[in-house]
Design a protein around this motif. Sequence first.
Motif, PDB file in Angstrom:
ATOM      1  N   LYS A   4      23.097 131.353  31.182  1.00 25.71           N
ATOM      2  CA  LYS A   4      22.633 130.196  31.388  1.00 25.71           C
ATOM      3  C   LYS A   4      23.592 129.280  32.365  1.00 25.71           C
ATOM      4  CE  LYS A   4      20.875 125.868  29.135  1.00 25.71           C
ATOM      5  NZ  LYS A   4      20.830 125.076  28.055  1.00 25.71           N
ATOM      6  N   PRO A   5      23.075 128.847  33.455  1.00 23.88           N
ATOM      7  CA  PRO A   5      24.173 128.246  34.247  1.00 23.88           C
ATOM      8  C   PRO A   5      25.147 127.123  33.513  1.00 23.88           C
ATOM      9  CG  PRO A   5      22.092 127.562  34.790  1.00 23.88           C
ATOM     10  CD  PRO A   5      21.786 128.564  33.795  1.00 23.88           C
ATOM     11  N   VAL A   6      26.430 126.895  33.933  1.00 24.89           N
ATOM     12  CA  VAL A   6      27.276 126.081  33.173  1.00 24.89           C
ATOM     13  C   VAL A   6      26.817 124.598  33.959  1.00 24.89           C
ATOM     14  CG1 VAL A   6      29.738 125.123  32.923  1.00 24.89           C
ATOM     15  CG2 VAL A   6      29.162 127.597  32.820  1.00 24.89           C
ATOM     16  N   THR A   7      26.739 123.747  32.792  1.00 30.37           N
ATOM     17  CA  THR A   7      26.483 122.223  33.366  1.00 30.37           C
ATOM     18  C   THR A   7      27.879 121.454  33.460  1.00 30.37           C
ATOM     19  OG1 THR A   7      24.397 122.371  32.466  1.00 30.37           O
ATOM     20  CG2 THR A   7      25.357 120.246  33.021  1.00 30.37           C
ATOM     21  N   LEU A   8      28.113 121.115  34.628  1.00 31.65           N
ATOM     22  CA  LEU A   8      29.473 120.373  34.647  1.00 31.65           C
ATOM     23  C   LEU A   8      29.245 118.827  34.408  1.00 31.65           C
ATOM     24  CD1 LEU A   8      30.732 122.109  37.991  1.00 31.65           C
ATOM     25  CD2 LEU A   8      31.205 122.696  35.484  1.00 31.65           C
ATOM     26  N   THR A   9      30.307 118.177  33.890  1.00 27.71           N
ATOM     27  CA  THR A   9      29.971 116.622  33.879  1.00 27.71           C
ATOM     28  C   THR A   9      30.272 116.262  35.077  1.00 27.71           C
ATOM     29  OG1 THR A   9      32.537 116.495  33.630  1.00 27.71           O
ATOM     30  CG2 THR A   9      31.045 116.693  31.526  1.00 27.71           C
ATOM     31  N   TYR A  10      29.993 114.853  35.354  1.00 27.85           N
ATOM     32  CA  TYR A  10      30.121 114.295  36.606  1.00 27.85           C
ATOM     33  C   TYR A  10      31.548 114.239  37.136  1.00 27.85           C
ATOM     34  CZ  TYR A  10      30.206 110.383  40.024  1.00 27.85           C
ATOM     35  OH  TYR A  10      30.429 109.544  41.303  1.00 27.85           O
ATOM     36  N   CYS A  25      34.363 116.936  55.133  1.00 30.08           N
ATOM     37  CA  CYS A  25      32.935 116.770  54.592  1.00 30.08           C
ATOM     38  C   CYS A  25      32.738 115.643  53.787  1.00 30.08           C
ATOM     39  CB  CYS A  25      32.600 118.323  53.723  1.00 30.08           C
ATOM     40  SG  CYS A  25      32.858 119.735  54.784  1.00 30.08           S
ATOM     41  N   LYS A  26      31.898 114.454  54.527  1.00 31.75           N
ATOM     42  CA  LYS A  26      31.831 113.349  53.756  1.00 31.75           C
ATOM     43  C   LYS A  26      30.512 113.114  52.877  1.00 31.75           C
ATOM     44  CE  LYS A  26      35.372 111.760  55.743  1.00 31.75           C
ATOM     45  NZ  LYS A  26      36.683 111.240  55.038  1.00 31.75           N
ATOM     46  N   LEU A  27      30.699 112.458  51.676  1.00 34.25           N
ATOM     47  CA  LEU A  27      29.371 112.251  50.846  1.00 34.25           C
ATOM     48  C   LEU A  27      28.983 110.767  51.425  1.00 34.25           C
ATOM     49  CD1 LEU A  27      31.384 112.715  47.497  1.00 34.25           C
ATOM     50  CD2 LEU A  27      29.292 114.046  48.326  1.00 34.25           C
ATOM     51  N   HIS A  28      27.578 110.800  51.054  1.00 35.16           N
ATOM     52  CA  HIS A  28      26.910 109.476  51.609  1.00 35.16           C
ATOM     53  C   HIS A  28      27.571 108.194  51.040  1.00 35.16           C
ATOM     54  CE1 HIS A  28      23.805 111.576  53.740  1.00 35.16           C
ATOM     55  NE2 HIS A  28      23.309 112.089  52.584  1.00 35.16           N
ATOM     56  N   PHE A  29      27.930 108.332  49.583  1.00 35.92           N
ATOM     57  CA  PHE A  29      28.658 107.246  48.938  1.00 35.92           C
ATOM     58  C   PHE A  29      30.042 107.610  48.504  1.00 35.92           C
ATOM     59  CE2 PHE A  29      23.881 106.885  48.645  1.00 35.92           C
ATOM     60  CZ  PHE A  29      23.560 105.997  49.334  1.00 35.92           C
ATOM     61  N   GLU A  30      30.753 107.340  49.213  1.00 42.86           N
ATOM     62  CA  GLU A  30      32.314 107.752  48.942  1.00 42.86           C
ATOM     63  C   GLU A  30      32.821 107.293  47.826  1.00 42.86           C
ATOM     64  OE1 GLU A  30      34.160 110.311  49.971  1.00 42.86           O
ATOM     65  OE2 GLU A  30      32.774 110.986  51.619  1.00 42.86           O
ATOM     66  N   VAL A  31      32.668 105.883  47.564  1.00 36.13           N
ATOM     67  CA  VAL A  31      33.357 105.165  46.414  1.00 36.13           C
ATOM     68  C   VAL A  31      32.858 105.403  45.084  1.00 36.13           C
ATOM     69  CG1 VAL A  31      33.761 102.702  45.566  1.00 36.13           C
ATOM     70  CG2 VAL A  31      33.910 103.016  48.137  1.00 36.13           C
ATOM     71  N   ALA A  32      31.290 105.786  44.945  1.00 32.82           N
ATOM     72  CA  ALA A  32      30.749 106.062  43.843  1.00 32.82           C
ATOM     73  C   ALA A  32      29.396 106.957  44.181  1.00 32.82           C
ATOM     74  CB  ALA A  32      30.307 104.868  43.082  1.00 32.82           C
ATOM     75  N   PRO A  33      29.993 108.259  44.502  1.00 35.26           N
ATOM     76  CA  PRO A  33      29.090 109.345  45.061  1.00 35.26           C
ATOM     77  C   PRO A  33      27.861 109.497  43.968  1.00 35.26           C
ATOM     78  CG  PRO A  33      31.317 110.275  45.030  1.00 35.26           C
ATOM     79  CD  PRO A  33      31.380 108.851  44.359  1.00 35.26           C
ATOM     80  N   LEU A  34      26.824 109.754  44.586  1.00 37.66           N
ATOM     81  CA  LEU A  34      25.728 110.175  43.460  1.00 37.66           C
ATOM     82  C   LEU A  34      25.962 111.568  43.219  1.00 37.66           C
ATOM     83  CD1 LEU A  34      22.696 108.072  45.005  1.00 37.66           C
ATOM     84  CD2 LEU A  34      24.048 107.592  42.990  1.00 37.66           C
ATOM     85  N   LYS A  35      25.432 111.916  41.882  1.00 35.58           N
ATOM     86  CA  LYS A  35      25.323 113.170  41.640  1.00 35.58           C
ATOM     87  C   LYS A  35      23.890 113.749  41.493  1.00 35.58           C
ATOM     88  CE  LYS A  35      26.526 117.222  38.452  1.00 35.58           C
ATOM     89  NZ  LYS A  35      27.164 117.453  37.363  1.00 35.58           N
TER      90      LYS A  35
END
Length: 370
Positions: A4-10, A25-35
């Motif tokens: 079973k794949p490991v589920t990581l915390t945020y 490689c930027k995220l859409h929301f750098e301050v509070a990225p969505l997972k």
Amino acid sequence: MPEKPVTLTYRQTLQMRRNYIGRSCKLHFEVAPLKIVRASRQYLYDDSGNEFLDCINNVSHVGHCHPHVVSAGQTQMAMLTTCAGFLNDQMAEYAKRLISTLPDKLCVCFFVNSGSEANDLSLRLARSYTKREDMIVLENAYHGNLGNLIEISPLKFKKLNLQKKDWVHVASCPDTYRGKYREGEVANPSLSYSNEVKQIIEEVQDQGRGIAAFMCEPLMSASGIITFPKNYLQNVYRHVRENGGVCLADEVQTGLGRTGENFWAFQYHDVVPDIVSIGKPIGNGHPMAVVITTKEIADTLVEFGSTFGGNPVSCAVGMAVLDVIQNEMLTSSAKSVGKCLLDGFRAILPHHSMMGDVRGQGMIIPVEIV
């Protein structure tokens, strides 16, 4: 049985990204990225189960995880996935279906894996056909992340403080709201912008060179969704062709009915490009792209190969996307929903001083904040 794949915390996911993924490689929301952990149709779901209407993702053309597209990919992957050097029915059928949506002269396909690869090949085809190097592009244009595409993308080479190559010629973006020639300030903004391209061609010829191609998105996306004034592309295409160049339409963002009225954005302008590059929407998130051109131009390319371009799985996915667009009438839906959005934004425009302009076509709509 597989583990079973490991589920990581945020926090684990965020820290591992910071450790192992390039900082550029930027995220859409750098301050509070969505997972984001799953998606369905127009919705995204994060690790806490929150539902988001997805107005950012520009690859999910017919909706996230569309069952018909998923099924087609799974079925073909279970049967065969291989390099593109073998005969396969999927490639032949998909090429025929794509070509049927385009004007007659655009009749030869080259399959690749991304929009950047498609634009790179478009550039190569133009130079192979014209035996020239010089390119005309529009101010603030973006055409991909390969080295030679950064060189013809003013939006990028300016941001990176790179020196413009002498074979790159930048014409003013035909923006009649913020641009050099604005609606109501000059008699004919379209003519003024297209004459600038004509002047560039003449200046290049005075230097003993010629233009290989003019390249643009028929509806500019990365620079703020710029809709061209009437007859602009007709005039520009005529100037370029009269002087031996070819015309490239970058439909990576705008193709397959996103603009509502037509299947391709260039059709709004009553022009037919010599080379069309297609990317993001055609695979609904599956990495695939296509260049379509004339037989005359295609035959000048001595050799070309792409390991995975046009592989059976990609073509099965591509055909499924075309099925959904047709069966669910998504082009007419983009037209009607887009009109509703445009009308709604325009109705509130006089009441909001921060809204400067509303424009666009189909489901590609910007609100200009001033």
